[in-house]
Design a protein around this motif. Sequence first.
Motif, PDB file in Angstrom:
ATOM      1  N   LEU A  27      -0.908  11.957   9.865  1.00 33.72           N
ATOM      2  CA  LEU A  27      -2.343  12.193   9.884  1.00 33.72           C
ATOM      3  C   LEU A  27      -2.828  12.314   8.551  1.00 33.72           C
ATOM      4  CD1 LEU A  27      -2.507  14.177  13.063  1.00 33.72           C
ATOM      5  CD2 LEU A  27      -3.108  12.051  12.867  1.00 33.72           C
ATOM      6  N   VAL A  28      -1.921  13.092   7.643  1.00 37.42           N
ATOM      7  CA  VAL A  28      -2.515  13.383   6.592  1.00 37.42           C
ATOM      8  C   VAL A  28      -2.637  11.925   5.770  1.00 37.42           C
ATOM      9  CG1 VAL A  28      -1.745  14.295   4.169  1.00 37.42           C
ATOM     10  CG2 VAL A  28      -1.581  15.620   6.255  1.00 37.42           C
ATOM     11  N   GLN A  29      -1.802  11.198   5.749  1.00 31.92           N
ATOM     12  CA  GLN A  29      -1.863   9.643   5.339  1.00 31.92           C
ATOM     13  C   GLN A  29      -3.167   9.139   5.716  1.00 31.92           C
ATOM     14  OE1 GLN A  29       0.367   8.159   2.975  1.00 31.92           O
ATOM     15  NE2 GLN A  29      -1.189   6.689   2.800  1.00 31.92           N
ATOM     16  N   SER A  30      -3.434   9.213   6.906  1.00 31.05           N
ATOM     17  CA  SER A  30      -4.655   8.670   7.346  1.00 31.05           C
ATOM     18  C   SER A  30      -6.131   9.270   6.728  1.00 31.05           C
ATOM     19  CB  SER A  30      -5.073   8.832   8.914  1.00 31.05           C
ATOM     20  OG  SER A  30      -4.018   8.302   9.619  1.00 31.05           O
ATOM     21  N   ALA A  31      -5.923  10.673   6.427  1.00 35.09           N
ATOM     22  CA  ALA A  31      -6.758  11.122   5.524  1.00 35.09           C
ATOM     23  C   ALA A  31      -7.092  10.282   4.063  1.00 35.09           C
ATOM     24  CB  ALA A  31      -6.755  12.652   5.304  1.00 35.09           C
ATOM     25  N   LEU A  32      -6.023  10.119   3.620  1.00 37.53           N
ATOM     26  CA  LEU A  32      -6.026   9.413   2.285  1.00 37.53           C
ATOM     27  C   LEU A  32      -6.566   7.824   2.523  1.00 37.53           C
ATOM     28  CD1 LEU A  32      -2.775  10.430   0.377  1.00 37.53           C
ATOM     29  CD2 LEU A  32      -5.062  10.798  -0.447  1.00 37.53           C
ATOM     30  N   GLN A  71       0.127  19.095  -0.932  1.00 40.87           N
ATOM     31  CA  GLN A  71       1.360  18.493  -1.554  1.00 40.87           C
ATOM     32  C   GLN A  71       1.566  17.142  -1.462  1.00 40.87           C
ATOM     33  OE1 GLN A  71       5.304  19.756  -0.880  1.00 40.87           O
ATOM     34  NE2 GLN A  71       5.859  19.916  -3.136  1.00 40.87           N
ATOM     35  N   GLN A  72       1.309  16.565  -0.288  1.00 36.81           N
ATOM     36  CA  GLN A  72       1.649  15.271   0.027  1.00 36.81           C
ATOM     37  C   GLN A  72       0.390  14.434  -0.397  1.00 36.81           C
ATOM     38  OE1 GLN A  72       2.122  14.242   4.210  1.00 36.81           O
ATOM     39  NE2 GLN A  72       1.668  12.141   3.768  1.00 36.81           N
ATOM     40  N   ILE A  73      -0.850  14.837  -0.268  1.00 35.75           N
ATOM     41  CA  ILE A  73      -2.008  14.259  -0.680  1.00 35.75           C
ATOM     42  C   ILE A  73      -2.069  13.947  -2.210  1.00 35.75           C
ATOM     43  CG2 ILE A  73      -4.496  14.768  -0.875  1.00 35.75           C
ATOM     44  CD1 ILE A  73      -4.355  16.095   1.664  1.00 35.75           C
ATOM     45  N   PHE A  74      -1.622  14.955  -3.086  1.00 38.44           N
ATOM     46  CA  PHE A  74      -1.651  14.837  -4.249  1.00 38.44           C
ATOM     47  C   PHE A  74      -0.653  13.702  -4.851  1.00 38.44           C
ATOM     48  CE2 PHE A  74      -4.222  18.661  -4.524  1.00 38.44           C
ATOM     49  CZ  PHE A  74      -5.248  18.202  -5.475  1.00 38.44           C
ATOM     50  N   LYS A  75       0.577  13.896  -4.089  1.00 38.88           N
ATOM     51  CA  LYS A  75       1.625  12.949  -4.718  1.00 38.88           C
ATOM     52  C   LYS A  75       1.349  11.439  -4.229  1.00 38.88           C
ATOM     53  CE  LYS A  75       6.194  15.204  -4.170  1.00 38.88           C
ATOM     54  NZ  LYS A  75       7.294  15.504  -3.526  1.00 38.88           N
ATOM     55  N   SER A  76       0.589  11.326  -3.089  1.00 42.20           N
ATOM     56  CA  SER A  76       0.237  10.052  -2.555  1.00 42.20           C
ATOM     57  C   SER A  76      -0.949   9.464  -3.612  1.00 42.20           C
ATOM     58  CB  SER A  76      -0.160   9.958  -1.270  1.00 42.20           C
ATOM     59  OG  SER A  76       0.778  10.399  -0.327  1.00 42.20           O
ATOM     60  N   LYS A 132      -2.427   5.584  -7.744  1.00 43.78           N
ATOM     61  CA  LYS A 132      -2.928   5.254  -9.181  1.00 43.78           C
ATOM     62  C   LYS A 132      -2.658   3.872  -9.649  1.00 43.78           C
ATOM     63  CE  LYS A 132      -4.591   9.227 -11.680  1.00 43.78           C
ATOM     64  NZ  LYS A 132      -4.159  10.335 -12.975  1.00 43.78           N
ATOM     65  N   GLU A 133      -1.350   3.550  -9.337  1.00 44.87           N
ATOM     66  CA  GLU A 133      -0.796   2.522  -9.956  1.00 44.87           C
ATOM     67  C   GLU A 133      -1.611   1.240  -9.368  1.00 44.87           C
ATOM     68  OE1 GLU A 133       3.254   2.407  -9.522  1.00 44.87           O
ATOM     69  OE2 GLU A 133       3.395   4.067 -10.736  1.00 44.87           O
ATOM     70  N   GLN A 134      -1.892   1.352  -8.011  1.00 42.04           N
ATOM     71  CA  GLN A 134      -2.545   0.111  -7.544  1.00 42.04           C
ATOM     72  C   GLN A 134      -4.292   0.415  -7.624  1.00 42.04           C
ATOM     73  OE1 GLN A 134      -1.624  -0.029  -3.267  1.00 42.04           O
ATOM     74  NE2 GLN A 134       0.552   0.594  -3.745  1.00 42.04           N
ATOM     75  N   GLY A 135      -4.620   1.259  -8.770  1.00 38.48           N
ATOM     76  CA  GLY A 135      -6.147   1.278  -9.049  1.00 38.48           C
ATOM     77  C   GLY A 135      -6.859   2.100  -8.445  1.00 38.48           C
ATOM     78  N   TRP A 136      -6.219   2.985  -7.566  1.00 33.71           N
ATOM     79  CA  TRP A 136      -6.906   4.016  -6.802  1.00 33.71           C
ATOM     80  C   TRP A 136      -7.316   5.266  -7.622  1.00 33.71           C
ATOM     81  CZ3 TRP A 136      -9.770   3.210  -2.454  1.00 33.71           C
ATOM     82  CH2 TRP A 136      -9.403   2.118  -1.778  1.00 33.71           C
ATOM     83  N   GLN A 137      -8.431   5.895  -7.772  1.00 32.02           N
ATOM     84  CA  GLN A 137      -8.665   7.158  -8.357  1.00 32.02           C
ATOM     85  C   GLN A 137      -9.506   7.752  -7.268  1.00 32.02           C
ATOM     86  OE1 GLN A 137      -8.633   8.309 -11.612  1.00 32.02           O
ATOM     87  NE2 GLN A 137      -7.571   6.454 -12.322  1.00 32.02           N
ATOM     88  N   TYR A 138      -8.850   9.090  -7.105  1.00 30.27           N
ATOM     89  CA  TYR A 138      -9.131  10.134  -6.131  1.00 30.27           C
ATOM     90  C   TYR A 138      -9.944  11.442  -6.569  1.00 30.27           C
ATOM     91  CZ  TYR A 138      -6.640   7.577  -2.664  1.00 30.27           C
ATOM     92  OH  TYR A 138      -6.572   6.466  -1.590  1.00 30.27           O
ATOM     93  N   ASP A 151     -12.359  11.702  -1.867  1.00 23.67           N
ATOM     94  CA  ASP A 151     -13.154  10.479  -2.257  1.00 23.67           C
ATOM     95  C   ASP A 151     -12.205   9.586  -3.010  1.00 23.67           C
ATOM     96  OD1 ASP A 151     -15.601  11.175  -1.394  1.00 23.67           O
ATOM     97  OD2 ASP A 151     -15.824  12.596  -2.914  1.00 23.67           O
ATOM     98  N   GLY A 152     -11.971   8.386  -2.459  1.00 19.07           N
ATOM     99  CA  GLY A 152     -11.061   7.392  -3.039  1.00 19.07           C
ATOM    100  C   GLY A 152     -11.887   6.169  -3.804  1.00 19.07           C
ATOM    101  N   GLU A 153     -11.683   5.584  -4.827  1.00 16.58           N
ATOM    102  CA  GLU A 153     -12.265   4.656  -5.402  1.00 16.58           C
ATOM    103  C   GLU A 153     -11.293   3.578  -6.183  1.00 16.58           C
ATOM    104  OE1 GLU A 153     -15.205   5.374  -8.141  1.00 16.58           O
ATOM    105  OE2 GLU A 153     -16.282   3.303  -8.216  1.00 16.58           O
ATOM    106  N   ASN A 154     -11.310   2.357  -5.668  1.00 19.43           N
ATOM    107  CA  ASN A 154     -10.825   1.333  -6.231  1.00 19.43           C
ATOM    108  C   ASN A 154     -11.518   0.481  -6.965  1.00 19.43           C
ATOM    109  OD1 ASN A 154      -8.869  -0.971  -7.216  1.00 19.43           O
ATOM    110  ND2 ASN A 154      -7.657  -0.355  -5.450  1.00 19.43           N
ATOM    111  N   ARG A 155     -11.727   0.510  -8.543  1.00 16.15           N
ATOM    112  CA  ARG A 155     -12.678   0.216  -9.295  1.00 16.15           C
ATOM    113  C   ARG A 155     -12.532  -1.612  -9.359  1.00 16.15           C
ATOM    114  NH1 ARG A 155     -14.288   4.539 -13.858  1.00 16.15           N
ATOM    115  NH2 ARG A 155     -15.660   5.621 -12.306  1.00 16.15           N
ATOM    116  N   ASP A 156     -11.341  -1.790  -9.655  1.00 15.13           N
ATOM    117  CA  ASP A 156     -10.777  -3.288  -9.734  1.00 15.13           C
ATOM    118  C   ASP A 156     -11.275  -4.017  -8.618  1.00 15.13           C
ATOM    119  OD1 ASP A 156      -9.687  -2.193 -11.954  1.00 15.13           O
ATOM    120  OD2 ASP A 156      -7.687  -2.075 -11.301  1.00 15.13           O
TER     121      ASP A 156
END
Length: 512
Positions: free
Chosen positions: A353-358, A396-401, A406-412, A501-506
């Motif tokens: 469910l934490v992954q769903s939040a991300l 911990q899981q949220i910050f690790k994920s 980030k490598e896929q262009g996501w900024q949180y 809040d997640g954003e993938n600008r690319d």
Amino acid sequence: MNKENTVSRLPVMSGKRAHAVTSDGEHQQPAQKKMRKVDIDPAPRARPAATVVPKRMLPPKQAVTRPLRPTGAATVAAGPSQGLHRPPVASVPKAGATAISKGPKRPGWDLKGKVSDMEVKVQTYQSRVKSVNQENENLKDSISKIQKRESQMQEENVQLKKRLRECEEELSALCSMKKDLEMVSKERDDLQRELSNLSEQHKVLQGLRDNLESELCNVQSQLSVQTSALNRCQDSLRQSQETVSSLQETVAQQRDELHHGEMERRKLHNTIQELKGNIRVFCRVRPLLTEGKSEIPHIQLPAHDNKSLTLARVEESHTGRTVDTQKSYNFSFDRVFGPSARQQEVFEEISLLVQSALDGYNVCCFAYGQTGSGKTYTMEGGDLEDMRGVIPRAVQQIFKSAQALKEQGWQYTFTASFVEIYNETLRDLLYTGKSNKRPEHEIRKVSNNEITVTNLTYQKVSTEDEVCNLILLANQNRSTARTNMNDHSSRSHSVFQLDIDGENRDRDIKCK
Ligand SMILES: Nc1ncnc2c1ncn2[C@@H]1O[C@H](COP(=O)(O)OP(=O)(O)OP(=O)(O)O)[C@@H](O)[C@H]1O
Ligand SMILES: [Mg+2]
């Protein structure tokens, strides 16, 4: 001689000495005549032409001057000068003259005798004149020779002076040449010293040059090796560049694929979560806190089913006539955790469910139960790693994920808030101001069905530690009290909220 003694004496012609008359009519002084006699050198000796002979002044011979007598014939010069051969005056002997002057005096009547004396005297004088003339001629010859010699000497003198000047000029030229020579020799010495220094330097430089040449050879060989290696490297670089460009294309394709895969995964993941049930209820059985007792008799957990639980109890007879009956109550949940379940097991079920939040879905996880049942333990846990609860593990899981995405262009960006509901009033657990100025809070619904709490502290966080510090602050602000069941009963409901809040600008995608 006898005749002279016999002839009568004649008186002398004059008391004064007559000046001798030279052939050219000039009168000569007697002293000069004597000097001339002394200086006559009838046979001039041959001298070397270059030699300058100073005029030797012989001491003048002491002239024998005889006192002239009125009756004397004439003065006679002293002996012959050196080297001058003078013809003897034979006709005028000294004795004769003396005899003439001192002859016996003739009587006045002896005229004949007197005449004969006079004749003798005349003859004597004539012979003396003759001899004097002869002497004069000789002297003239001598003079002419001397003059000739003098002119020769003068010429020679002129020559010698000329030669002397030439010699002096030569000497001065030689002196200047000597100076030049000295300077040249000094310069030569300097140049020789400089040459020796330069030779030494040359030797040193030759050594250096040899070293450098050998070094150059080494460097050139190394350079050739390096050049060939460079060529190989350039070839491989070209190949690598081609590979890189093809790989970049592949990476871009794979990124696209990954993105699509990620989006697909999110969809599928959340479909699964929905299929599993948007609302899931887990049951966790707290172990007995009294030591020594590990089994809970009235709770039965089937070994092969982790979703059901049976509560069993003995029901007493209401009338007391019948025996007590054993009654069982079956409950089913999405998952049942037994008393021995560890914190990690509980979190594994929630981490999906934490992954769903991300992924941008709203997730709510809350614990419910009576006091002392283990809500706080499950949600927050202890300080030890093994005892950490759901909230710190989820953070911990949220910050690790987020870091991985980030490598896929996501900024949180993350915003945390912690609110307590106690006796139906709201308290901001992240409030750090004065307690008497605590603001009042209300729950309001804003656009897009979002719920917000007024005057609540929304704290931006970017690391796991920052969140942990906020949880500590919240625990300090939280109301606790001792209950019969729990020494540290929370006595309230608390809500920890983390906005993601997640954003993938690319790809121009946002999720919240
Ligand atoms: N699974 C567990 N394993 C070991 N100890 C536990 C477990 N669950 C709870 N406890 C312990 O039980 C006690 C009470 O737990 P906890 O404070 O979490 O209860 P609570 O539900 O939060 O109570 P309250 O509603 O009063 O706040 C604590 O000492 C806690 O350490
Ligand atoms: Mg509690």
